[in-house]
Design an enzyme around this catalytic site. Structure first.
Site, short mmCIF file in Angstrom:
data_model
loop_
_atom_site.label_atom_id
_atom_site.label_comp_id
_atom_site.label_asym_id
_atom_site.label_seq_id
_atom_site.Cartn_x
_atom_site.Cartn_y
_atom_site.Cartn_z
N SER A 1 4.75 2.70 7.86
CA SER A 1 4.74 1.27 7.24
C SER A 1 5.46 1.19 6.16
O SER A 1 6.38 1.90 5.53
CB SER A 1 3.23 1.71 6.34
OG SER A 1 1.77 1.86 7.45
N ASP B 1 0.05 -7.94 1.66
CA ASP B 1 0.47 -6.16 1.81
C ASP B 1 2.31 -5.84 1.90
O ASP B 1 2.81 -5.22 2.46
CB ASP B 1 0.11 -5.14 2.51
CG ASP B 1 -0.01 -3.89 2.64
OD1 ASP B 1 0.01 -3.74 1.08
OD2 ASP B 1 -0.05 -3.36 3.86
N HIS C 1 0.90 -1.05 0.06
CA HIS C 1 0.13 0.13 -0.11
C HIS C 1 1.01 0.83 -0.23
O HIS C 1 0.29 2.08 -0.47
CB HIS C 1 -1.27 -0.01 1.27
CG HIS C 1 -0.48 0.35 2.57
ND1 HIS C 1 0.20 -0.71 3.74
CD2 HIS C 1 0.06 1.14 3.01
CE1 HIS C 1 0.51 0.16 4.61
NE2 HIS C 1 0.40 1.15 4.09
#
Length: 312
Positions: free
Chosen positions: A167, A90, A60
């Site tokens: 992230s 992911d 993402h």
């Protein structure tokens, strides 16, 4: 922890931090007037292969990016390209051309234990000056959560602070080995973050590098583990199993006739007490395998025969 032990850990963290990169992206989106406008994004990543220039991060973070800039620990900026991605976990792999890159060592997430000390390394909010470090423990393992990006299974839960921009960064143990990749936070809670086990990331990465897409069996439901309190509140006849809350269209579950509100109690001859049991049973099968699901609907027993598809 003695001062000697602390110095050893700090030396390890300092070394690992040199493999952590800042990722800034530019994605093109359409506004309400159907005009194409650039939108900037940020995240973190970890160099896992210095020779090939491979960087592990979240899908993402870089998915759909038109431009990817990679900033190393020494502020050197490189251009990155997406080698491949694995949306179900992911995970994405980026490639850069650079000299004197430093890579981190990957650990074994199957050996994780609740209460184990870990460190999250990344670039929160895109701040300059190199990666930042937060510490915490492994709060839980094998967590399943639903997000806007889909259902994520077998996650590591940690109380180490994971902020925007973290992230894709690594979660490392006291030996400096990467044991998970930070991916999500719960915005309305304190000290609850999630990371992708590194063994899952390894599977994705190997498939990306070898150009072999992993095939994974898929049932197509989202569910909740039943508890005694839930059963009592809703007046359910059982206090264990998986309550189906959502079904994907054209999935094996939908085709077989499973409905939202059904309570899955058994797959073949194996009892299902919680969502982790269901996930484990599905992952034991291959794409194309036939299974039988026993469930309750309106206090009546139902059996469903279905064939597992590949995860879309």
């Amino acid at each position: 922890m003695s001062s000697h032990d602390e110095k050893t850990v700090l030396d390890i963290i300092e070394k690992v931090s040199k493999s952590v990169v800042n990722i800034s992206t530019v994605k093109l989106i359409h506004n309400i007037f159907y005009q194409t406008v650039p939108v900037g994004g940020m995240g973190s990543g970890t160099i896992i292969d210095a020779n090939q220039g491979l960087i592990l991060t979240n899908n993402h973070v870089v998915g759909g990016a038109e431009k990817i800039n990679i900033t190393l620990w020494n502020n050197e900026v490189l251009q990155g390209t997406i080698t491949g991605s694995c949306a179900i976990h992911d995970i994405a792999v980026i490639k850069v051309n650079g000299k004197d890159l430093q890579a981190s060592e990957l650990g074994d997430s199957n050996k994780l234990r609740v209460g184990q000390r870990v460190y999250a390394i990344g670039n929160p909010f895109g701040l300059t000056g190199g990666p930042s470090v937060t510490s915490g423990v492994v709060s839980a393992i094998n967590r399943t959560i639903e997000s806007q990006r889909g259902l994520f299974e077998n996650l590591v839960q940690t109380d180490a602070a994971i902020n925007p921009g973290n992230s894709g960064g690594p979660l490392v143990d006291l030996e400096g080995k990467i044991i998970a990749i930070n991916t999500a936070i719960i915005p309305y809670a304190q000290g609850i973050g999630f990371a992708i086990p590194i063994n899952s990331a390894k599977t994705c990465t190997n498939g990306i590098v070898t150009k072999e897409t992993p095939k994974r069996a898929w049932l197509g439901i989202i569910g909740l583990s039943l508890t005694i309190d839930m059963a009592h509140y809703y007046g359910l006849p059982v206090n264990h199993g998986v309550l189906v809350t959502k079904i994907s269209k054209e999935s094996p579950a939908a085709t077989a006739g499973i409905n939202e509100g059904d309570i899955i109690l058994r797959i073949d001859n194996t009892e299902i007490h919680k969502i982790e049991d269901l996930v484990a049973q599905i992952h034991k099968h291959k794409v194309g395998d036939s299974i039988q699901i026993f469930a309750l609907r309106n206090n009546r027993e139902h059996y469903f025969d279905l064939t597992l598809n590949q995860t879309p």
